[in-house]
Design an enzyme around this catalytic site. Structure first.
Site, PDB file in Angstrom:
ATOM      1  N   GLU A 115      20.512  -6.926 -12.187  1.00 33.84           N
ATOM      2  CA  GLU A 115      20.618  -6.757 -10.732  1.00 33.84           C
ATOM      3  C   GLU A 115      19.288  -6.259 -10.166  1.00 33.84           C
ATOM      4  O   GLU A 115      18.460  -5.746 -10.909  1.00 33.84           O
ATOM      5  CB  GLU A 115      21.752  -5.781 -10.382  1.00 33.84           C
ATOM      6  CG  GLU A 115      21.819  -4.584 -11.310  1.00 33.84           C
ATOM      7  CD  GLU A 115      23.016  -3.673 -11.056  1.00 33.84           C
ATOM      8  OE1 GLU A 115      22.990  -3.000 -10.022  1.00 33.84           O
ATOM      9  OE2 GLU A 115      23.926  -3.626 -11.890  1.00 33.84           O
ATOM     10  N   LYS A 117      16.372  -4.101  -8.554  1.00 36.17           N
ATOM     11  CA  LYS A 117      16.044  -2.678  -8.476  1.00 36.17           C
ATOM     12  C   LYS A 117      15.516  -2.444  -7.066  1.00 36.17           C
ATOM     13  O   LYS A 117      14.384  -2.793  -6.739  1.00 36.17           O
ATOM     14  CB  LYS A 117      14.981  -2.323  -9.516  1.00 36.17           C
ATOM     15  CG  LYS A 117      14.653  -0.850  -9.553  1.00 36.17           C
ATOM     16  CD  LYS A 117      13.759  -0.548 -10.734  1.00 36.17           C
ATOM     17  CE  LYS A 117      13.367   0.908 -10.825  1.00 36.17           C
ATOM     18  NZ  LYS A 117      12.854   1.498  -9.623  1.00 36.17           N
ATOM     19  N   ASP A 119      14.086  -0.857  -3.817  1.00 35.81           N
ATOM     20  CA  ASP A 119      13.097   0.198  -3.586  1.00 35.81           C
ATOM     21  C   ASP A 119      13.534   1.040  -2.391  1.00 35.81           C
ATOM     22  O   ASP A 119      13.075   0.862  -1.275  1.00 35.81           O
ATOM     23  CB  ASP A 119      11.730  -0.452  -3.316  1.00 35.81           C
ATOM     24  CG  ASP A 119      10.608   0.538  -3.527  1.00 35.81           C
ATOM     25  OD1 ASP A 119      10.885   1.659  -3.999  1.00 35.81           O
ATOM     26  OD2 ASP A 119       9.454   0.194  -3.218  1.00 35.81           O
ATOM     27  N   TYR A 244      25.803   0.901  -7.092  1.00 35.17           N
ATOM     28  CA  TYR A 244      25.730   0.231  -8.389  1.00 35.17           C
ATOM     29  C   TYR A 244      26.226   1.042  -9.578  1.00 35.17           C
ATOM     30  O   TYR A 244      26.164   0.589 -10.716  1.00 35.17           O
ATOM     31  CB  TYR A 244      24.294  -0.231  -8.681  1.00 35.17           C
ATOM     32  CG  TYR A 244      23.259   0.871  -8.499  1.00 35.17           C
ATOM     33  CD1 TYR A 244      22.466   0.888  -7.368  1.00 35.17           C
ATOM     34  CD2 TYR A 244      23.091   1.872  -9.446  1.00 35.17           C
ATOM     35  CE1 TYR A 244      21.523   1.887  -7.181  1.00 35.17           C
ATOM     36  CE2 TYR A 244      22.165   2.863  -9.274  1.00 35.17           C
ATOM     37  CZ  TYR A 244      21.379   2.874  -8.134  1.00 35.17           C
ATOM     38  OH  TYR A 244      20.453   3.870  -7.953  1.00 35.17           O
ATOM     39  N   LYS A 333       9.925  -4.101 -14.201  1.00 38.19           N
ATOM     40  CA  LYS A 333       9.193  -3.938 -12.940  1.00 38.19           C
ATOM     41  C   LYS A 333       8.452  -5.210 -12.547  1.00 38.19           C
ATOM     42  O   LYS A 333       7.836  -5.860 -13.379  1.00 38.19           O
ATOM     43  CB  LYS A 333       8.167  -2.789 -13.068  1.00 38.19           C
ATOM     44  CG  LYS A 333       8.784  -1.435 -13.325  1.00 38.19           C
ATOM     45  CD  LYS A 333       9.464  -0.866 -12.095  1.00 38.19           C
ATOM     46  CE  LYS A 333       8.465  -0.346 -11.103  1.00 38.19           C
ATOM     47  NZ  LYS A 333       8.306   1.079 -11.073  1.00 38.19           N
ATOM     48  N   CYS A 427     -24.861  -1.075  17.011  1.00 36.46           N
ATOM     49  CA  CYS A 427     -24.707  -2.066  15.946  1.00 36.46           C
ATOM     50  C   CYS A 427     -25.349  -1.524  14.667  1.00 36.46           C
ATOM     51  O   CYS A 427     -26.490  -1.065  14.707  1.00 36.46           O
ATOM     52  CB  CYS A 427     -25.384  -3.368  16.371  1.00 36.46           C
ATOM     53  SG  CYS A 427     -25.588  -4.529  15.002  1.00 36.46           S
ATOM     54  N   CYS A 430     -28.815  -3.680  14.005  1.00 32.47           N
ATOM     55  CA  CYS A 430     -30.000  -3.664  14.866  1.00 32.47           C
ATOM     56  C   CYS A 430     -30.123  -2.406  15.713  1.00 32.47           C
ATOM     57  O   CYS A 430     -31.144  -2.195  16.369  1.00 32.47           O
ATOM     58  CB  CYS A 430     -30.029  -4.906  15.756  1.00 32.47           C
ATOM     59  SG  CYS A 430     -28.738  -4.877  17.014  1.00 32.47           S
ATOM     60  N   CYS A 445     -21.805  -6.601  19.108  1.00 30.64           N
ATOM     61  CA  CYS A 445     -23.234  -6.372  19.261  1.00 30.64           C
ATOM     62  C   CYS A 445     -23.691  -7.559  20.111  1.00 30.64           C
ATOM     63  O   CYS A 445     -23.552  -8.710  19.701  1.00 30.64           O
ATOM     64  CB  CYS A 445     -23.930  -6.398  17.900  1.00 30.64           C
ATOM     65  SG  CYS A 445     -25.711  -6.573  18.072  1.00 30.64           S
ATOM     66  N   CYS A 450     -30.181  -9.885  17.078  1.00 36.46           N
ATOM     67  CA  CYS A 450     -29.747  -9.020  15.968  1.00 36.46           C
ATOM     68  C   CYS A 450     -29.869  -9.782  14.651  1.00 36.46           C
ATOM     69  O   CYS A 450     -29.306 -10.872  14.502  1.00 36.46           O
ATOM     70  CB  CYS A 450     -28.308  -8.578  16.203  1.00 36.46           C
ATOM     71  SG  CYS A 450     -27.571  -7.759  14.776  1.00 36.46           S
TER      72      CYS A 450
HETATM   73  S1  IVH Z   1      20.571   2.143 -12.480  1.00 33.71           S
HETATM   74  C1  IVH Z   1      21.649   5.248 -15.394  1.00 33.71           C
HETATM   75  N1  IVH Z   1      20.439   0.172 -10.756  1.00 33.71           N
HETATM   76  O1  IVH Z   1      15.737   2.885  -9.642  1.00 33.71           O
HETATM   77  C2  IVH Z   1      21.462   4.375 -14.232  1.00 33.71           C
HETATM   78  N2  IVH Z   1      18.962   1.993 -10.485  1.00 33.71           N
HETATM   79  O2  IVH Z   1      13.748   4.147 -11.808  1.00 33.71           O
HETATM   80  C3  IVH Z   1      20.135   4.494 -13.648  1.00 33.71           C
HETATM   81  N3  IVH Z   1      17.503   1.808  -8.534  1.00 33.71           N
HETATM   82  O3  IVH Z   1      16.292   6.271  -9.590  1.00 33.71           O
HETATM   83  C4  IVH Z   1      19.941   3.760 -12.405  1.00 33.71           C
HETATM   84  N4  IVH Z   1      18.269  -0.130  -7.821  1.00 33.71           N
HETATM   85  O4  IVH Z   1      17.237   5.028  -7.665  1.00 33.71           O
HETATM   86  C5  IVH Z   1      19.942   1.361 -11.127  1.00 33.71           C
HETATM   87  N5  IVH Z   1      20.471  -1.623  -9.295  1.00 33.71           N
HETATM   88  C6  IVH Z   1      19.972  -0.448  -9.668  1.00 33.71           C
HETATM   89  C7  IVH Z   1      18.951   0.208  -8.943  1.00 33.71           C
HETATM   90  C8  IVH Z   1      18.460   1.427  -9.394  1.00 33.71           C
HETATM   91  C9  IVH Z   1      17.413   0.860  -7.609  1.00 33.71           C
HETATM   92  C10 IVH Z   1      16.638   3.001  -8.592  1.00 33.71           C
HETATM   93  C11 IVH Z   1      17.376   4.279  -8.816  1.00 33.71           C
HETATM   94  C12 IVH Z   1      16.638   4.984  -9.922  1.00 33.71           C
HETATM   95  C13 IVH Z   1      15.429   4.174 -10.106  1.00 33.71           C
HETATM   96  C14 IVH Z   1      15.083   4.121 -11.592  1.00 33.71           C
END
Ligand code: IVH
Length: 696
Positions: A115, A117, A119, A244, A333, A427, A430, A445, A450
């Protein structure tokens, strides 16, 4: 209505509002109109004001209106809120898999849920008897801060679960969620609060229009919004959540598969991601992750990676953790696009037209595999608006085809020694006073002599799309200007062999491969050759503000000689496609200047005075008919002229500058200021692939 019926109506209203709120904010599929929704909310409020003692914390009215607090109270999480170990690429992910497989051979048969991650900010939500009673920040993982009233304002967080009445399996005879899963008395879930990219952009646009300070990025804004002491402010920010994880539960059952857990959470009324897949094979999971690395712009929110989780949550828990990172999951990442680094200083460059452009000199930093040392700061207004100061730690973005730019300062990291930046009043090349025209953000300028401008002018004059004089490198140009042999572009045609020999540096000799005499002869031949360039190229080479290759070609069709062009009026000029009042003005202004008239006379005397260019008329019908395009940057599959031809063949038009009416900007590598302009005006930006798609 008697008391009992009214109370019944009240309960019913709460349920209905929760349901419709969920349809709207979570499922994005409303069933009633806003007006109908408002009617329900008004009725609810009327009952509540007559019976304040009936109001419960799960009432939809409790989403707003709480008093600001003095400070946030600390709360201990029922279980540690863990983080994740990172993997940078497939090899790292395979390494993780091998490690856990060696620890427990059940991993070999495990499934993997992948899934996004997100931000955003991790938050912990507590439900007791299905009612949202507390929400906290992650804090240090053990202790967070109570931000319940702020989280109540987030419309997609259910105040009561399950949102749909029929789902509670505590009521006999009603549809159970999952046959053997009873909703726990206490349920603590974890999710990520964030601001969707579109909403963030709209928010910044609103702020810009009202002259307020804009925000750096969705994440920082979400963080700041959640930590507001006044929930009324939080309520105005477009925050949302995706859930999640179940952190803790008591008095009930929770699915022990991540895949089923997400489905279960969804049915309870929590928003969960729909970008998720379950794999029986780690390689397939990695492949899926890698596709999303490429498709990350399709996600409606910022994601900094994908999380690969062992689906069997019991097995995952048994694997334990290393420090704060559970072994049962890994964050894959994506390469970073935004990094912070120090802004060492702001340098000012002088452009061909005398525009002074600020450039950020950065402490070198790697972004997505490239070392970035410089970044654009757009213009001086941008620096002032964002209050970017030399010495600041700044956020720098480099994404896709866009040239790296400074998003803004990280104000929290200031030492206090950073002083606001003032644009130069002279400038840098010049020393003449810099000037600012009304209605324009740029500083100029205006000294026609120049040397920095002259270098840029000559550089442009000899460039590929203009007179195309190969071998006239920047070093040679600088030398010739320094020696006083070039005072304007026309002087190129009176250069002698000796002059060039003097100017040819060691470096040129090397790159041109050959004795200096040969280098000079080749250059002289190229100069000679350029005398025969057609009119459109000569017009381009003059470097008139706003007149690029495209308008130059159009102009040369309407005015088949420089004599005709220099005698024309702004009205006549505007009859040419793609020439608006500003370009027309710039052309007339250019020809009216004494200095430029002299250059023209010299060019004429040197025989650089072509007549006509004889272009073909463009197609008037085709898939692009009625559309205008602007091209910026270098395209991989087209030359400048090539892309123009392509668009025209399909009925479209190409013009030089972006306006609100432009149908789309075609973006290439290393784009110029047109890109920023397009973004400012909300003009659609497309790549060459999309352009090809448009014509089928
Ligand atoms: S699982 C044990 N799932 O990413 C479970 N984390 O560096 C740990 N995050 O601090 C987290 N989306 O805030 C999980 N689908 C996702 C996520 C997620 C974002 C963030 C979460 C955590 C950081 C981990």
């Amino acid at each position: 209505m008697d008391e009992q019926t009214l109370q019944q109506r009240y309960e019913d209203l709460k349920q209905q509002i929760h349901f419709h709120n969920h349809r709207y904010h979570v499922l994005d599929a409303p069933l009633i109109s806003d007006a109908e929704f408002d009617k329900l909310a008004i009725e609810l409020r009327q009952i509540e004001s007559a019976h304040p003692d009936w109001v419960t914390p799960d009432s939809p009215s409790q989403r707003a209106g709480a008093e600001p607090s003095e400070k946030f109270v600390k709360v201990r999480h029922p279980r540690p809120i863990l983080s994740l170990a990172n993997a940078f690429g497939g090899e790292d992910a395979r390494g993780w898999y091998e490690r856990v497989r060696k620890l427990d051979d059940r991993v070999e048969k495990a499934r993997f849920v992948v899934e996004p991650k997100i931000d955003g900010l991790s938050v912990v939500l507590h439900y007791r008897q299905g009612i949202f009673v507390q929400g906290a920040t992650r804090g240090d993982g053990e202790i967070g801060e109570d931000i319940t009233t702020n989280l109540r304002t987030v419309r997609s967080i259910p105040l009561k679960i399950p949102v749909e009445k029929g789902l509670s399996n505590k009521m006999p005879g009603e549809l159970p969620l999952f046959p053997d899963v009873r909703i726990p008395e206490t349920l603590v879930v974890r999710g990520e609060v964030f601001i969707p990219i579109k909403d963030f952009e709209a928010l910044n646009k609103r702020l810009e229009e009202t002259g307020e300070k804009t925000y750096l990025n969705p994440r920082n804004t979400a963080a700041g919004s959640l930590r507001q002491l006044d929930p009324a402010i939080t309520a105005t920010r477009p925050l949302t959540i995706l859930v999640y994880q179940v952190v803790y539960s008591e008095g009930g059952q929770v699915p022990y598969s991540q895949w089923e857990l997400l489905a279960w959470l969804k049915r309870l009324g929590f928003p969960v991601t729909n970008v998720v897949q379950c794999f029986t094979d780690i390689e397939a999971a990695i492949a899926f992750t890698e596709t999303w690395d490429k498709r990350r712009d399709e996600l409606p929110y910022e994601a900094d990676g994908m999380v690969i989780k062992i689906d069997d949550l019991n097995l995952a828990a048994e694997l334990g953790f290393v420090g704060k990172d559970p072994r049962g999951a890994i964050a894959f990442k994506f390469p970073a696009r935004e990094v912070t680094t120090r802004l060492l200083r702001i340098e000012v460059e002088v452009g061909r037209t005398g525009v002074l452009t600020p450039k950020a000199v950065l402490e070198p930093v790697e972004i997505n595999g490239v070392i970035v040392k410089n970044a654009t700061l757009h213009n001086f207004d941008y620096i002032a608006e964002k209050d970017i100061r030399p010495g600041d730690r700044v956020l720098v973005k480099r994404a896709g085809e866009v040239i790296p730019y400074v998003i803004g300062p990280v104000v929290e990291l200031r030492s206090g020694a950073e002083k606001p930046y003032n644009p130069p009043d002279t400038c840098p090349a010049c020393g003449q006073p810099a000037e600012h025209f009304e209605d324009e953000v740029a500083w100029y300028c205006v000294n026609a002599a120049c040397p920095a401008q002259l270098v840029r002018n000559v550089e442009h004059f000899v460039s590929k799309g203009a007179m195309d004089i190969t071998g006239m490198g920047i070093k040679i140009v600088e030398k010739l200007i320094e020696a006083g042999l070039i005072r304007d572009v026309a002087d190129i045609y009176s250069l002698g062999r000796e002059d060039i020999l003097e100017a040819v540096t060691k470096k040129e000799r090397k790159t041109e491969k050959g004795p200096p005499g040969k280098v000079a002869d080749n250059l002289l031949a190229a100069i000679e050759e350029s005398r025969r360039q057609p009119l459109n190229r000569v017009i381009t080479a003059l470097g008139i503000h706003g007149v690029g290759e495209v308008s130059a070609a159009d102009l040369s069709r309407h005015f088949p000689s420089l004599d005709l062009l220099r005698a024309t009026s702004t009205e006549q000029l505007q009859m040419v496609d793609g020439v608006g009042p500003n370009i027309a003005e710039a052309i007339v202004d250019w020809f009216s200047r004494e200095r430029n008239r002299k250059v023209l006379e010299k060019l004429k005397a040197a025989g650089v005075w072509p007549v006509g260019m004889g272009g073909q008329p463009s197609a008037s019908s085709g898939p692009l008919s009625g559309m205008t395009f602007v091209v910026t940057g270098t395209l991989a599959g087209f030359s400048r002229e090539g892309v123009k031809e392509f668009i025209e063949q399909h009925g479209g038009k190409v013009i030089d500058s972006v306006s609100r009416k432009t149908s789309a900007l075609v973006l290439g590598e290393a784009p110029g200021s047109k890109f920023q302009k397009a973004q400012e005006l909300g003009v659609k930006v497309i790549g060459e692939e999309e352009l090809r798609k448009m014509v089928g």
